[in-house]
Design a protein around this motif. Structure first.
Motif, PDB file in Angstrom:
ATOM      1  N   ARG A   9      70.773  85.974 -57.865  1.00  0.00           N
ATOM      2  CA  ARG A   9      70.440  85.087 -56.709  1.00  0.00           C
ATOM      3  C   ARG A   9      69.857  83.648 -57.114  1.00  0.00           C
ATOM      4  O   ARG A   9      69.165  83.614 -58.229  1.00  0.00           O
ATOM      5  CB  ARG A   9      69.153  85.755 -55.644  1.00  0.00           C
ATOM      6  N   ARG A  11      68.197  79.985 -56.123  1.00  0.00           N
ATOM      7  CA  ARG A  11      67.563  79.501 -54.754  1.00  0.00           C
ATOM      8  C   ARG A  11      67.460  78.073 -54.843  1.00  0.00           C
ATOM      9  O   ARG A  11      67.326  77.366 -55.977  1.00  0.00           O
ATOM     10  CB  ARG A  11      65.995  79.932 -54.888  1.00  0.00           C
ATOM     11  N   LEU A 373      70.846  85.061 -47.193  1.00  0.00           N
ATOM     12  CA  LEU A 373      71.452  84.800 -48.323  1.00  0.00           C
ATOM     13  C   LEU A 373      72.944  84.226 -48.049  1.00  0.00           C
ATOM     14  O   LEU A 373      73.366  84.445 -47.310  1.00  0.00           O
ATOM     15  CB  LEU A 373      71.462  86.136 -49.339  1.00  0.00           C
ATOM     16  N   VAL A 385      69.931  81.314 -51.829  1.00  0.00           N
ATOM     17  CA  VAL A 385      69.347  81.058 -50.825  1.00  0.00           C
ATOM     18  C   VAL A 385      69.404  79.217 -50.473  1.00  0.00           C
ATOM     19  O   VAL A 385      68.914  78.654 -51.053  1.00  0.00           O
ATOM     20  CB  VAL A 385      67.642  81.515 -51.117  1.00  0.00           C
ATOM     21  N   ASP A 389      69.047  79.006 -42.726  1.00  0.00           N
ATOM     22  CA  ASP A 389      69.873  80.017 -42.445  1.00  0.00           C
ATOM     23  C   ASP A 389      71.041  79.899 -41.327  1.00  0.00           C
ATOM     24  O   ASP A 389      71.723  80.467 -41.017  1.00  0.00           O
ATOM     25  CB  ASP A 389      69.175  81.449 -42.073  1.00  0.00           C
TER      26      ASP A 389
END
Length: 544
Positions: A9, A11, A373, A385, A389
Motif C-alpha cells: 500500500r 498513501r 484502496l 490510498v 474515495d
C-alpha cells in the motif's frame, strides 16, 4: 490473498506520494566497498575525480574492475561508464549517449571477447517510457548489482542499497545498458535540438547508430548479438531489429521482450477501439483473484486454470458483444455484464454503466473502492490510498511509487560514489522531457511494430524472440502479447512461428522485483540462450 504473498500500500499525503513497505532490516546491506577505479583506455586517471569546479561537466569514461558470483561461479568483470558521441558523416556532434558496459575478464585480466569475440555474446539493454533510462533492467535484474527490496517487491525505507546480483545475466553475455537521448545522462549536443531524437523512427535511428559505433570501436562485430527491452523498450527493440538489418546489415541473434507492447491498438482505450477491453479482461480477472474479490468457486481455482476460462470468454462471447454495439439485445447484454462482473470482482451495475467497456483507470479505482484502496497499473498487487474515495480514477500509481525512490537513489549513488562518474546533470529516470513523442510514421493508425519484427524474422530466419509476461501487469497485459504474437504468425512460415517463446510470472510489469520471479526470469533466459547455442553448434557441425 494467496498464502505468503504480501499486499503493498502507498498513501498520498496532499500531493506527495509516500511509499510504505515492510522494514526488512536484515535485507538492508550496505553496498560493497568499491575497488580503485582504473582509467579507461585513452583517458587520464584524473578523469574520474574531476575537481568540484568542473563537476558540471560530465566525466570522461570511467572504469573499474569488480567481481560477482553467479550460479556458484565467480566472474571478474570490467565496468565502464561514459558518453559516446553520435555525429553526422561530417563529424559534427549531434548527441552524447550515456551507457554502462560490463565485460567478463579472463584469468589474465583481459576481456574474454578481446581474443575470441565469437565465443562471447553481447547484449544491449534499455527500458521504455518513452523517456525512461535503462535503470530498471540494469539494477533490477540484468546487471551484476541489484536494488534491495522485500522478497515480494516491498519497498524499504530510504536510503536505497545495492547487493551483488546472483541472478545477473553477466554469465551469459557482456552487457551494455543504453540511455536514449534525454534520459539518464544522455543529451543532445550543444546547439542541437533534442526533438530530433524524440520519435518512433528518430529514436530507433539514434539507438541503432550507438550500437553500430559501439561494435565498431570495441571490435565486437564477430560476437553473437542480443537485445533486451522492457515496455516501450520492446517497441524499440522490435523496430530496431529490423532497422539494424536495413541500415547496417546487422543481424541480431535474439530479442528479449520484457512486458511487451508491439501493437498499440491493444492498449489504447479510445472511443471506437474495443480491442483493449477484451484483451485486458484476463488481467482484470487476475487482479480480482489476487485481491480475493471473486466468488468462492472462482477464488479457489488455480490462477492459470481460472485465466484459461476467462480467456475463452474474452475472445468469444465478450468479443461478439463488443462488436454488436448498440444492437446487442438486452438479455445478451445482461448475461455478458453478469459474467464480466463475476470474473472481475466489480458490480454488474458498474459494468452495465460502462457499456461493458471497462477502462483501466476506472477499474483500478473501482475494484477496492469499498476498502478505500486503488490498485496499481504497473503491478496490480500493489494498493494505494487516495485523498478521497469518490473519484473515477486514482491519483497515482502505487506500484510506480513503490519503486521510483528505490531505483533513483540506487543509480545515483552507484554512479557517483561507486563508479566515480561525476556530473551535476540530473540522471533522468523517467522523464517527460521527451514529450510530445513523434509517431508521424503511424499517422492515422496505431503504432504496430509487430510487422517490423515479422519482417526481420522473415529475412533473418535464425532470429529468436523471448517474451516475458506478468499476470498482474495492467500496463502491457499478457493476453495482448499472446494475441499480437498470433497475428505475427499469420505472416510467418510455420517453422518460424516456433522461434517465439513466452514465459509467465505471478507478478507485474517489472516481474523481477519479486525474488522468486527474478530467479525464474534468469533461468528462463538462460534456458532460451542455451537452446540458441545448441542450435548454433548443431548448424556449425552440419556445415563442416
Amino acid at each position: 490473498m494467496p498464502a505468503g504473498v504480501a499486499k503493498f500500500r502507498s498513501r498520498v499525503l496532499g500531493l506527495l506520494g509516500i511509499a510504505v513497505g515492510l522494514s526488512l532490516a536484515s535485507a538492508q546491506q550496505a553496498p560493497t566497498q568499491a575497488p580503485a577505479v582504473a582509467p579507461a583506455p585513452g583517458t587520464s586517471p584524473e578523469a574520474s575525480s574531476a575537481p568540484a569546479a568542473q563537476a558540471s561537466r560530465p566525466s570522461e569514461t570511467v572504469t573499474k574492475v569488480d567481481e560477482v558470483t553467479i550460479g556458484g561461479e565467480t566472474i571478474r568483470y570490467r565496468v565502464s561508464a561514459g558518453r559516446l558521441p553520435l555525429a553526422d558523416e561530417e563529424g559534427k556532434a549531434k548527441a552524447h549517449v550515456f551507457h554502462i558496459a560490463y565485460e567478463k575478464l579472463d584469468a589474465a585480466g583481459l576481456p574474454v571477447a578481446q581474443t575470441n569475440p565469437g565465443s562471447r555474446p553481447i547484449l544491449f539493454s534499455f527500458n521504455g517510457g518513452p523517456g525512461s533510462s535503462s535503470v530498471w533492467l540494469h539494477l533490477g535484474t540484468i546487471g551484476p548489482r541489484r536494488v534491495v527490496m522485500g522478497p515480494e517487491g516491498e519497498p524499504l525505507p530510504p536510503p536505497s542499497a545495492l547487493l551483488p546480483n546472483q541472478e545477473s545475466w553477466l554469465d551469459l553475455a557482456d552487457l551494455v545498458f543504453i540511455d536514449p537521448v534525454t534520459t539518464g545522462f544522455s543529451r543532445a549536443a550543444a546547439g542541437e535540438s533534442d526533438k530530433q531524437f524524440h520519435g518512433l523512427d528518430e529514436d530507433v535511428q539514434s539507438v541503432g547508430q550507438f550500437i553500430h559505433l559501439y561494435l565498431n570501436r570495441n571490435n565486437r562485430w564477430a560476437s553473437p548479438k542480443f537485445i533486451a527491452g522492457e515496455s516501450y523498450g520492446t517497441t524499440r527493440a522490435a523496430h530496431l531489429t529490423n532497422h539494424l538489418q536495413d541500415r547496417y546489415g546487422m543481424y541480431i541473434n535474439g530479442v528479449v521482450l520484457v512486458s511487451a507492447i508491439l501493437n498499440f491498438g491493444t492498449a489504447r482505450f479510445d472511443v471506437g477501439n474495443d480491442t483493449p477491453h477484451w484483451m485486458f479482461l484476463p488481467t482484470y480477472a487476475a487482479t480480482a483473484w489476487y485481491h480475493q474479490r471473486l466468488v468462492p468457486e472462482l477464488q479457489q481455482m488455480p490462477l492459470e486454470t481460472f485465466l484459461d476460462e476467462v480467456e475463452r470468454f474474452a475472445q468469444t462471447d465478450y468479443l461478439l458483444a463488443l462488436a454488436a454495439g448498440a444492437d446487442l439485445p438486452e438479455d445478451a447484454q445482461q448475461r455478458v455484464a453478469a459474467q464480466i462482473a463475476r470474473y472481475t470482482g466489480v458490480s454488474e451495475q458498474f459494468v452495465r454503466r460502462a457499456d461493458l467497456r471497462l477502462v483501466i483507470s476506472n477499474f483500478t479505482k473501482e475494484l477496492l473502492r469499498d476498502e478505500g484502496l486503488t490498485v496499481g497499473r504497473l503491478d496490480s498487487r500493489y494498493t494505494g490510498v487516495d485523498r478521497t474515495d469518490i473519484g473515477a480514477t486514482g491519483e497515482f500509481d502505487p506500484s510506480y511509487a513503490a519503486i521510483l525512490g528505490t531505483y533513483s537513489g540506487a543509480i545515483n549513488d552507484y554512479l557517483r560514489r561507486d563508479l566515480g562518474y561525476t556530473s551535476d546533470l540530473p540522471y533522468e529516470i523517467l522523464t517527460g522531457r521527451v514529450q510530445p513523442w513523434n509517431y508521424a510514421s503511424a499517422t492515422n493508425q496505431y503504432v504496430n511494430v509487430a510487422e517490423s519484427l515479422r519482417a526481420a524474422m522473415t529475412r533473418n530466419r535464425s532470429l529468436r524472440v523471448l517474451i516475458n509476461c506478468g499476470y498482474f501487469d495492467l500496463a502491457t497485459p499478457y493476453f495482448a502479447a499472446e494475441r499480437t504474437v498470433a497475428q505475427i504468425g499469420l505472416g510467418l512460415d510455420p517453422e518460424l512461428r516456433e522461434q517465439f517463446t513466452l514465459t509467465y510470472y505471478p507478478s507485474g510489469h517489472m516481474m523481477y522485483v519479486r525474488d522468486a520471479d527474478r530467479i525464474k526470469l534468469k533461468a528462463d533466459v538462460a534456458a532460451w540462450m542455451a537452446d540458441w547455442m545448441a542450435d548454433r553448434n548443431n548448424a556449425t557441425r552440419r556445415d563442416e
